[in-house]
Design a protein around this motif. Structure first.
Motif, PDB file in Angstrom:
ATOM      1  N   PHE A   1       1.766  35.537 -83.214  1.00  0.00           N
ATOM      2  CA  PHE A   1       0.445  35.395 -82.577  1.00  0.00           C
ATOM      3  C   PHE A   1       0.489  34.289 -81.524  1.00  0.00           C
TER       4      PHE A   1
ATOM      5  N   ALA B   1       3.028  33.486 -79.885  1.00  0.00           N
ATOM      6  CA  ALA B   1       4.067  33.835 -78.908  1.00  0.00           C
ATOM      7  C   ALA B   1       5.344  33.006 -79.075  1.00  0.00           C
ATOM      8  N   LYS B   2       5.630  32.601 -80.282  1.00  0.00           N
ATOM      9  CA  LYS B   2       6.906  31.900 -80.544  1.00  0.00           C
ATOM     10  C   LYS B   2       7.830  32.921 -81.223  1.00  0.00           C
TER      11      LYS B   2
ATOM     12  N   TRP C   1      11.162  34.646 -72.364  1.00  0.00           N
ATOM     13  CA  TRP C   1      11.546  33.348 -71.796  1.00  0.00           C
ATOM     14  C   TRP C   1      10.301  32.590 -71.328  1.00  0.00           C
ATOM     15  N   LEU C   2       9.385  33.298 -70.659  1.00  0.00           N
ATOM     16  CA  LEU C   2       8.172  32.661 -70.164  1.00  0.00           C
ATOM     17  C   LEU C   2       7.319  32.131 -71.304  1.00  0.00           C
ATOM     18  N   ASN C   3       7.293  32.895 -72.419  1.00  0.00           N
ATOM     19  CA  ASN C   3       6.471  32.482 -73.542  1.00  0.00           C
ATOM     20  C   ASN C   3       7.166  31.446 -74.404  1.00  0.00           C
TER      21      ASN C   3
END
Lengths: 362, 272
Positions: free
Chosen positions: B188, B190-191, B269-271
């Motif tokens: 949730f 984003a990890k 990568w962005l998250n």
């Protein structure tokens, strides 16, 4: 009676648990949880015509409530507000890399949009900039938007676009134009100072000099009586040239040289484009007027028989009221290879004086 | 109660379509056959838990409601309702319902934890922290309370979140599903890397659970590792061919091309 929450044994007949105050009688308690999208539609009105209006209002209210329900509960409002700077909101919710990419991309697009303003790439750069900002906002709204249908998402997109334009970018553009006004020069013959296609930066409405100086290069409006000054056009209705004299100066011409206040004009104060013919005149520049010796004076040499008429007309063309001045040229915006203050380009030969026989109206 | 009245259900209303919907939901969850006689609150509660452990949150919500119809004092069912609302991303409704439940069962640790989770996902960090503090201070302890505390900490320092998750798994009754819950919390937020780690732990602990494999598949997909995602989804289908969510995930993965994989890697990568 055992409390369902803390398992304390209560005396029968009690309404609340003596230890934790939890309700003991749950017979009438509603056990159906509320769900997103459960909305009460108001009752309809009775009369036929009003039913249609009421129906439309009902649908609008239902849409507004479902949009509010879909968006408000999940939206991280502080992060959304921080998205006024794209990427700031994302960094605040832990998406550091994404936030950095959004911010850097936004800054790059701002620079590109400013550099391309006034030219063909200006509007696409502007739309790209607003679109990038809208993308940042939609990424913050992403999770709640997954519960909207396609029409609701489109409505949110339109709303975001409208708010960004009306509240941020159009006011910012208006403010920027108040300081700097890009102006594309076309329809002139290339000279050492200016070439066709150059974009110059004019002063905006807020920093327009109250008093023009001799030597200022200005863009001015050509009014109806000057329409015959074809060579003064850089766009229909506009001219660009150098101020030779201001209010109060004594200007004379012997047909060869122009003398201002008893001294011949130095090279750097001469008109942008030498005229084929300089009329003979002597005048004191009245208040609120600047002498801008337009290259339209090329017409002055059109036929000996018209010299008397053209002399007067040329002088009229040469006199421009300060109110007709659009702005003072601060420097060249494009091409980027010649960005900066207006300087003579020694590689370009001086423009030949215009010959009306070979150059027609634009 | 014995005899002909043993199968009567008190509290049900004639023509109540929710009963049929709940039965259908239980059937879809693969845990009951149509035509089985209706049972009491405990039975529906068990079905609801099973549906939750298969990721079928909507079915689980209906079954928890069904359980409460028979026994309104069943606190875990109230907790389950709030948890399902949160899993279905109806955070405002979850918060509202947890407030209602807390009026009935004051200072209940599990309900406070559920409310804390709803507040945290709404972005109300202050309220979530208060509820989480009250939850761990309330009588009793559970993996869920510490998992929610970890989620609240996740908004701040990640190291403390990790400690809370470790504490959650150290609870005596922690099992594979608690690892899945933690994995979903990380997803949730984003990890995806951490989410994949806990999904792997769940799979290692319960290799026969299809939902654990499905969660791992989703984590791998989010990280852009399509090969591993496909393998995990296929394994989930192998264990339970009727698992609809796994079938959908496998179909999506099959249609994902290299462009999508690259996009997912970039997204991962962005998250962070």
């Amino acid at each position: 009676m055992e409390c369902p929450s803390c398992t304390f044994q209560n005396v029968p007949g009690l309404r609340e648990c003596a230890r934790c105050r939890s309700l003991l009688d749950l017979g009438q308690v509603d056990i159906t949880p509320p769900r997103a999208g459960d909305h009460v539609i108001p009752l309809r009105f009775r009369s036929g015509v009003v039913i249609l209006v009421g129906d439309a209002i009902d649908r609008l209210r239902s849409f507004r409530r479902s949009a509010a329900s879909a968006i408000n509960p999940d939206v991280d409002v502080p992060a959304l507000l921080r998205t006024i700077v794209p990427g700031w909101g994302h960094r605040s919710v832990g998406l550091k890399r994404l936030g950095l990419c959004l911010t850097v991309g936004w800054i790059v697009l701002i620079v590109v949009a400013i550099l391309l303003t006034g030219g063909l790439g200006g509007w696409p750069a502007y739309f790209a900039l607003v679109g990038w900002h809208g993308l940042a906002v939609s990424l913050i709204l992403g999770r709640p938007l997954t519960r909207c249908n396609i029409l609701e998402r489109a409505a949110v997109g339109v709303a975001v676009w409208t708010v960004l334009n009306l509240c941020i970018y159009l006011p910012a553009g208006w403010a920027l134009h108040g300081l700097v006004h890009p102006f594309r020069v076309t329809g002139i013959i290339n000279g050492p100072l200016l070439r066709n296609g150059d974009v110059v930066a004019l002063t905006g409405r807020w920093n327009r000099p109250s008093q023009l100086q001799r030597g200022d290069v200005v863009v001015y409006v050509i009014n109806g009586s000057n329409l015959t000054a074809a060579h003064a056009y850089i766009r229909p209705g506009f001219g660009i040239d150098r101020v030779l004299a201001v209010a109060g100066d004594q200007v004379t011409s012997d047909g060869v040289d122009i003398i201002v206040n008893g001294e011949p004009l130095p090279r750097e104060l001469r008109p942008l484009r030498p005229a084929a013919f300089t009329p003979k005149f002597s005048l004191t520049v009245p208040e609120g007027t600047s002498i801008i010796l337009a290259s339209a004076l090329a017409w002055a040499g059109h036929g000996e028989g018209y010299r008397g008429y053209i002399d007067d007309a040329a002088v009229n063309i040469a006199k421009v009221s300060n109110a007709a001045v659009v702005g003072k040229v601060m420097g060249r915006w494009r091409p980027f290879s010649r960005f900066g203050p207006l300087r003579e380009d020694r590689d370009v030969p001086p423009a030949r004086p215009a010959t009306p026989a070979t150059e027609g109206h634009p | 109660m014995n005899g002909r009245f043993s199968r009567l259900e008190f509290g049900s209303r004639p023509g109540d379509t929710t009963d049929q919907a709940s039965a259908q939901a239980a059937h879809d969850a693969g845990v009951v056959e149509i035509g089985e006689p209706t049972r009491g609150a405990a039975h529906h509660h068990e079905l609801a838990d099973r549906a939750y452990r298969r990721g079928e949150f909507e079915s689980a919500l209906q079954l928890y409601t069904r359980a409460l119809r028979n026994d309104r004092a069943r606190v875990p069912a109230w907790v389950g309702q709030v948890q399902m609302l949160v899993e279905l991303h109806e955070f405002a409704e979850g918060r509202l319902w947890s407030d209602k439940a807390l009026e009935l069962f004051k200072n209940n640790g599990e309900l406070l934890a559920a409310k804390s989770q709803a507040c945290s996902r709404q972005g109300d960090r202050k309220a979530s922290l208060m509820c989480s503090d009250a939850s761990v201070q309330a009588a009793g302890s559970s993996s869920y309370r510490w998992a929610v505390r970890g989620e609240v900490m996740l908004a701040g320092a990640e190291a403390r979140a990790r400690d809370c998750f470790e504490k959650s798994l150290a609870e005596p009754r922690a099992d594979w599903f608690d690892r899945v819950v933690i994995s979903r919390i990380y997803t949730f937020h984003a990890k995806h890397g951490a989410a994949a780690e806990f999904a792997s732990l769940a799979v290692a602990l319960a290799p026969a659970e299809p939902y654990a494999w499905l969660v791992q598949s989703r984590c791998c997909h989010a990280l852009g590792n399509l090969v591993k995602a496909r393998e995990a989804a296929a394994r989930a289908l192998e264990i339970d061919p009727r698992f609809v969510a796994a079938r959908d995930a496998a179909a999506r993965l099959d249609s994902a091309g290299s462009g999508r994989g690259l996009f997912n890697r970039l997204k991962g990568w962005l998250n962070g």
